[in-house]
Design a protein around this motif. Structure first.
Motif, PDB file in Angstrom:
ATOM      1  N   MET A   1       1.216  -0.864   0.153  1.00  0.00           N
ATOM      2  CA  MET A   1       0.369   0.121  -0.030  1.00  0.00           C
ATOM      3  C   MET A   1       0.930   0.806   0.150  1.00  0.00           C
ATOM      4  N   PHE A   2       0.028   1.948  -0.507  1.00  0.00           N
ATOM      5  CA  PHE A   2       1.429   3.423  -1.074  1.00  0.00           C
ATOM      6  C   PHE A   2       1.076   4.091   1.049  1.00  0.00           C
ATOM      7  N   GLU A   3       2.267   4.644   0.932  1.00  0.00           N
ATOM      8  CA  GLU A   3       2.159   5.693   2.595  1.00  0.00           C
ATOM      9  C   GLU A   3       2.348   6.585   1.795  1.00  0.00           C
ATOM     10  N   LEU A   4       2.642   8.181   2.611  1.00  0.00           N
ATOM     11  CA  LEU A   4       2.762   9.452   2.549  1.00  0.00           C
ATOM     12  C   LEU A   4       3.432   9.933   3.691  1.00  0.00           C
ATOM     13  N   THR A   5       4.834  10.258   2.978  1.00  0.00           N
ATOM     14  CA  THR A   5       5.608   9.932   4.032  1.00  0.00           C
ATOM     15  C   THR A   5       5.907  11.963   3.930  1.00  0.00           C
ATOM     16  N   ALA A   6       6.201  12.121   5.366  1.00  0.00           N
ATOM     17  CA  ALA A   6       6.449  13.784   5.538  1.00  0.00           C
ATOM     18  C   ALA A   6       7.422  14.526   4.885  1.00  0.00           C
ATOM     19  N   ARG A   7       7.428  15.310   4.600  1.00  0.00           N
ATOM     20  CA  ARG A   7       8.793  16.026   3.531  1.00  0.00           C
ATOM     21  C   ARG A   7       8.988  16.984   4.567  1.00  0.00           C
ATOM     22  N   ARG A   8      10.199  18.064   3.700  1.00  0.00           N
ATOM     23  CA  ARG A   8      10.307  19.465   4.699  1.00  0.00           C
ATOM     24  C   ARG A   8      10.986  19.687   3.797  1.00  0.00           C
ATOM     25  N   ALA A   9      11.407  21.174   3.029  1.00  0.00           N
ATOM     26  CA  ALA A   9      12.135  21.744   2.317  1.00  0.00           C
ATOM     27  C   ALA A   9      12.835  22.299   2.707  1.00  0.00           C
ATOM     28  N   LEU A  41      15.572  21.717  -1.818  1.00  0.00           N
ATOM     29  CA  LEU A  41      15.399  20.047  -1.563  1.00  0.00           C
ATOM     30  C   LEU A  41      14.735  20.038  -0.928  1.00  0.00           C
ATOM     31  N   TYR A  42      13.384  18.983  -1.495  1.00  0.00           N
ATOM     32  CA  TYR A  42      12.670  18.425  -0.016  1.00  0.00           C
ATOM     33  C   TYR A  42      13.544  17.201   0.347  1.00  0.00           C
ATOM     34  N   PRO A  70       5.025  24.643   6.673  1.00  0.00           N
ATOM     35  CA  PRO A  70       4.552  22.950   7.256  1.00  0.00           C
ATOM     36  C   PRO A  70       3.962  23.767   9.243  1.00  0.00           C
ATOM     37  N   ASP A  71       4.730  24.431   9.704  1.00  0.00           N
ATOM     38  CA  ASP A  71       4.504  25.197  10.783  1.00  0.00           C
ATOM     39  C   ASP A  71       3.886  25.930  11.218  1.00  0.00           C
TER      40      ASP A  71
END
Length: 94
Positions: A1-9, A41-42, A70-71
């Motif tokens: 199953m596809f899972e989203l990963t939390a990312r930040r720039a 860069l992500y 994101p904050d």
């Protein structure tokens, strides 16, 4: 199953634009500013501290900053109550 990963720039200020190609090994290069010498860069959220340390050790990297997006609260509706937007004297006359 596809899972989203939390990312930040990460905003990486570089001395030379040639470094942008080598930054691809640390994350996804989203934008390169040729005139202002920075790279967006992500990276994965949990890898930010270690990647930031690796990037700061590179000779061509001047500084590394995290994105604050994101904050921020995306449901900010009434700006006057929060103090972000304050009425000016010209706005009161209308």
């Amino acid at each position: 199953m596809f899972e989203l990963t939390a990312r930040r720039a990460l905003i990486v200020r570089v001395a030379s634009n040639r470094v942008a190609r080598t930054l691809r090994r640390y994350g996804i290069v989203r934008y390169v500013s040729r005139r202002m010498h920075y790279v967006v860069l992500y990276v994965d959220q949990e890898k930010i501290p270690e990647i930031t340390e690796h990037l700061k050790r590179l000779r061509a990297v001047r500084s590394v900053e995290q994105s604050y997006r994101p904050d921020l609260d995306p449901t900010l509706t009434d700006l006057e109550e929060t103090g972000v937007y304050q009425l000016h004297d010209e706005d009161d006359k209308e």
